[in-house]
Design an enzyme around this catalytic site. Sequence first.
Site, PDB file in Angstrom:
ATOM      1  N   LYS A 174      14.727   7.309  -2.222  1.00  0.00           N
ATOM      2  CA  LYS A 174      14.908   8.197  -3.326  1.00  0.00           C
ATOM      3  C   LYS A 174      13.521   8.652  -3.414  1.00  0.00           C
ATOM      4  O   LYS A 174      13.108   9.686  -4.014  1.00  0.00           O
ATOM      5  CB  LYS A 174      15.362   7.550  -4.582  1.00  0.00           C
ATOM      6  CG  LYS A 174      16.711   6.947  -4.536  1.00  0.00           C
ATOM      7  CD  LYS A 174      16.726   6.070  -5.763  1.00  0.00           C
ATOM      8  CE  LYS A 174      17.896   5.229  -5.684  1.00  0.00           C
ATOM      9  NZ  LYS A 174      17.910   4.138  -6.600  1.00  0.00           N
ATOM     10  N   GLY A 175      12.548   7.950  -2.677  1.00  0.00           N
ATOM     11  CA  GLY A 175      11.040   8.538  -3.147  1.00  0.00           C
ATOM     12  C   GLY A 175      10.595   9.715  -2.935  1.00  0.00           C
ATOM     13  O   GLY A 175       9.527  10.182  -3.428  1.00  0.00           O
ATOM     14  N   GLU A 219       8.884  12.482   3.632  1.00  0.00           N
ATOM     15  CA  GLU A 219       8.589  11.000   3.187  1.00  0.00           C
ATOM     16  C   GLU A 219       7.711  10.952   2.094  1.00  0.00           C
ATOM     17  O   GLU A 219       6.674  11.584   2.323  1.00  0.00           O
ATOM     18  CB  GLU A 219       8.400  10.068   4.215  1.00  0.00           C
ATOM     19  CG  GLU A 219       9.400   9.274   4.905  1.00  0.00           C
ATOM     20  CD  GLU A 219      10.129   8.291   4.058  1.00  0.00           C
ATOM     21  OE1 GLU A 219      10.081   8.397   2.956  1.00  0.00           O
ATOM     22  OE2 GLU A 219      10.506   7.199   4.832  1.00  0.00           O
ATOM     23  N   ASP A 220       7.880  10.005   1.200  1.00  0.00           N
ATOM     24  CA  ASP A 220       6.710   9.799   0.138  1.00  0.00           C
ATOM     25  C   ASP A 220       5.755   8.873   0.703  1.00  0.00           C
ATOM     26  O   ASP A 220       4.529   9.209   0.256  1.00  0.00           O
ATOM     27  CB  ASP A 220       7.283   9.114  -1.262  1.00  0.00           C
ATOM     28  CG  ASP A 220       8.126   7.972  -0.922  1.00  0.00           C
ATOM     29  OD1 ASP A 220       8.567   7.856   0.207  1.00  0.00           O
ATOM     30  OD2 ASP A 220       8.409   6.948  -1.779  1.00  0.00           O
ATOM     31  N   ASP A 272       4.557   3.184   5.398  1.00  0.00           N
ATOM     32  CA  ASP A 272       4.005   1.920   5.370  1.00  0.00           C
ATOM     33  C   ASP A 272       3.837   1.224   6.598  1.00  0.00           C
ATOM     34  O   ASP A 272       3.052   1.503   7.683  1.00  0.00           O
ATOM     35  CB  ASP A 272       4.941   1.160   4.190  1.00  0.00           C
ATOM     36  CG  ASP A 272       4.368  -0.029   3.831  1.00  0.00           C
ATOM     37  OD1 ASP A 272       3.118  -0.616   4.297  1.00  0.00           O
ATOM     38  OD2 ASP A 272       4.779  -0.690   2.765  1.00  0.00           O
ATOM     39  N   LYS A 294      -0.221   4.555   4.572  1.00  0.00           N
ATOM     40  CA  LYS A 294      -1.152   3.347   4.195  1.00  0.00           C
ATOM     41  C   LYS A 294      -1.148   2.761   5.875  1.00  0.00           C
ATOM     42  O   LYS A 294      -0.546   2.065   6.526  1.00  0.00           O
ATOM     43  CB  LYS A 294      -0.157   2.193   3.614  1.00  0.00           C
ATOM     44  CG  LYS A 294      -0.278   2.353   2.145  1.00  0.00           C
ATOM     45  CD  LYS A 294       0.624   0.829   1.737  1.00  0.00           C
ATOM     46  CE  LYS A 294       0.711   0.754   0.079  1.00  0.00           C
ATOM     47  NZ  LYS A 294       1.513  -0.194  -0.218  1.00  0.00           N
ATOM     48  N   PHE A 351      -0.233  -1.539  -4.075  1.00  0.00           N
ATOM     49  CA  PHE A 351       1.028  -1.127  -4.679  1.00  0.00           C
ATOM     50  C   PHE A 351       0.813   0.140  -5.420  1.00  0.00           C
ATOM     51  O   PHE A 351       0.648  -0.065  -6.622  1.00  0.00           O
ATOM     52  CB  PHE A 351       1.404  -2.364  -5.265  1.00  0.00           C
ATOM     53  CG  PHE A 351       3.073  -2.372  -5.356  1.00  0.00           C
ATOM     54  CD1 PHE A 351       4.231  -2.392  -4.392  1.00  0.00           C
ATOM     55  CD2 PHE A 351       3.801  -1.512  -6.495  1.00  0.00           C
ATOM     56  CE1 PHE A 351       5.604  -2.357  -4.665  1.00  0.00           C
ATOM     57  CE2 PHE A 351       5.155  -1.151  -6.566  1.00  0.00           C
ATOM     58  CZ  PHE A 351       6.002  -1.507  -5.428  1.00  0.00           C
ATOM     59  N   VAL A 352       1.568   1.233  -4.984  1.00  0.00           N
ATOM     60  CA  VAL A 352       1.464   2.501  -5.799  1.00  0.00           C
ATOM     61  C   VAL A 352       2.787   2.920  -6.161  1.00  0.00           C
ATOM     62  O   VAL A 352       4.004   2.590  -5.653  1.00  0.00           O
ATOM     63  CB  VAL A 352       0.691   3.429  -4.814  1.00  0.00           C
ATOM     64  CG1 VAL A 352      -0.521   3.379  -4.653  1.00  0.00           C
ATOM     65  CG2 VAL A 352       1.687   3.541  -3.706  1.00  0.00           C
ATOM     66  N   ASP A 391       8.503   3.708  -6.956  1.00  0.00           N
ATOM     67  CA  ASP A 391       8.935   2.865  -8.039  1.00  0.00           C
ATOM     68  C   ASP A 391       8.467   1.675  -7.820  1.00  0.00           C
ATOM     69  O   ASP A 391       8.135   1.229  -6.902  1.00  0.00           O
ATOM     70  CB  ASP A 391      10.462   3.009  -8.028  1.00  0.00           C
ATOM     71  CG  ASP A 391      10.880   2.096  -6.798  1.00  0.00           C
ATOM     72  OD1 ASP A 391      10.625   2.432  -5.758  1.00  0.00           O
ATOM     73  OD2 ASP A 391      11.602   1.153  -7.273  1.00  0.00           O
ATOM     74  N   ARG A 424       8.988   6.387 -11.512  1.00  0.00           N
ATOM     75  CA  ARG A 424       9.272   7.540 -10.273  1.00  0.00           C
ATOM     76  C   ARG A 424       8.868   8.665 -11.057  1.00  0.00           C
ATOM     77  O   ARG A 424       8.369   9.754 -10.404  1.00  0.00           O
ATOM     78  CB  ARG A 424      10.718   7.555  -9.920  1.00  0.00           C
ATOM     79  CG  ARG A 424      11.228   6.315  -8.851  1.00  0.00           C
ATOM     80  CD  ARG A 424      12.610   6.720  -8.321  1.00  0.00           C
ATOM     81  NE  ARG A 424      13.171   5.578  -7.896  1.00  0.00           N
ATOM     82  CZ  ARG A 424      12.885   4.890  -6.548  1.00  0.00           C
ATOM     83  NH1 ARG A 424      12.071   5.544  -5.649  1.00  0.00           N
ATOM     84  NH2 ARG A 424      13.848   4.029  -6.182  1.00  0.00           N
TER      85      ARG A 424
HETATM   86  C1  PRP Z   1      10.083   3.449   1.029  1.00  0.00           C
HETATM   87  C2  PRP Z   1       9.568   4.822   1.474  1.00  0.00           C
HETATM   88  C3  PRP Z   1       9.971   4.882   3.153  1.00  0.00           C
HETATM   89  C4  PRP Z   1       9.774   3.452   3.261  1.00  0.00           C
HETATM   90  C5  PRP Z   1       8.488   3.119   3.765  1.00  0.00           C
HETATM   91  O1  PRP Z   1      11.269   3.526   0.497  1.00  0.00           O
HETATM   92  O2  PRP Z   1      10.158   5.950   0.868  1.00  0.00           O
HETATM   93  O3  PRP Z   1      11.155   5.225   3.198  1.00  0.00           O
HETATM   94  O4  PRP Z   1       9.372   2.827   2.065  1.00  0.00           O
HETATM   95  O5  PRP Z   1       8.270   1.980   4.270  1.00  0.00           O
HETATM   96  P1  PRP Z   1       8.340   1.425   5.826  1.00  0.00           P
HETATM   97  O6  PRP Z   1       7.095   2.366   6.450  1.00  0.00           O
HETATM   98  O7  PRP Z   1       7.580   0.080   5.630  1.00  0.00           O
HETATM   99  O8  PRP Z   1       9.559   1.475   6.450  1.00  0.00           O
HETATM  100  P2  PRP Z   1      11.880   2.299  -0.233  1.00  0.00           P
HETATM  101  O9  PRP Z   1      12.656   1.406   0.649  1.00  0.00           O
HETATM  102  O10 PRP Z   1      10.967   2.049  -1.038  1.00  0.00           O
HETATM  103  O11 PRP Z   1      13.075   3.232  -0.904  1.00  0.00           O
HETATM  104  P3  PRP Z   1      12.967   4.173  -2.282  1.00  0.00           P
HETATM  105  O12 PRP Z   1      12.380   5.577  -1.616  1.00  0.00           O
HETATM  106  O13 PRP Z   1      14.452   4.715  -2.339  1.00  0.00           O
HETATM  107  O14 PRP Z   1      12.152   3.745  -3.171  1.00  0.00           O
END
Ligand code: PRP
Length: 200
Positions: A58-59, A114-115, A118, A146, A167-168, A174, A180
């Site tokens: 959802k991010g 993508e938000d 990571d 990151k 942690f952002v 979220d 969010r």
């Molecule tokens: C976050 C973000 C990416 C993913 C990145 O989603 O939106 O989809 O993590 O992480 P990675 O590079 O380590 O794979 P999250 O699982 O937090 O779900 P959300 O967007 O619903 O909060």
Amino acid sequence: MPTKATKRSPRVKPGQREEETLRVLISHQRIRERVRHMAEEIRRDFPNEPIHLVGVLKGSVLFLADLARELGGEVSFDFISVSSYGNGMDSTGEVKMNKDLDVSIEGRSVLVVEDILDTGLTLKYLLVLFEERKPKHLRVAVLLDKVERRIADVKADYTGFVIPNEFVVGYGLDYDERYRNLPDVCVVRLGPRGKTKIEA
Ligand code: PRP
């Protein structure tokens, strides 16, 4: 200065708990300017093409909404939902699809939105999945990167900000589904010693 969460403080953010402090890392104004520039860059690369945005729930929702408005021209969008497994911060690399796209991406100019990037494991999974569906172009826009956390060999074509390993939350991101809706990207700190969530 960190925002102290007390009942009397007018600077407490919506959804904020007493044991949490928030520090603005990237203000909404900086985000707006950067998103505008990213949109210009993307439109330079695809000047006359319909662009099909694929948001990862959802991010990415707030970023996608702002980017779509800045892009101009013909834009459509769709969403996918995936979960990665692990114990909180540490992903095992296993990704599960919760909701697939509604429409085919074959022959389209697709921009994955993508938000945050990571470990890169989610994006790696998505790129393999989408490549098989034969889009005309497949590009990636991420707001936050990151870099130092990367495990998978992936990178975005368009990046908003490279950020440190903290942690952002905010602007779509979220902590336990809260924050969010913050306009800024903030670092969350927990507890009296002000440890960040990832140190805790
Ligand atoms: C976050 C973000 C990416 C993913 C990145 O989603 O939106 O989809 O993590 O992480 P990675 O590079 O380590 O794979 P999250 O699982 O937090 O779900 P959300 O967007 O619903 O909060």
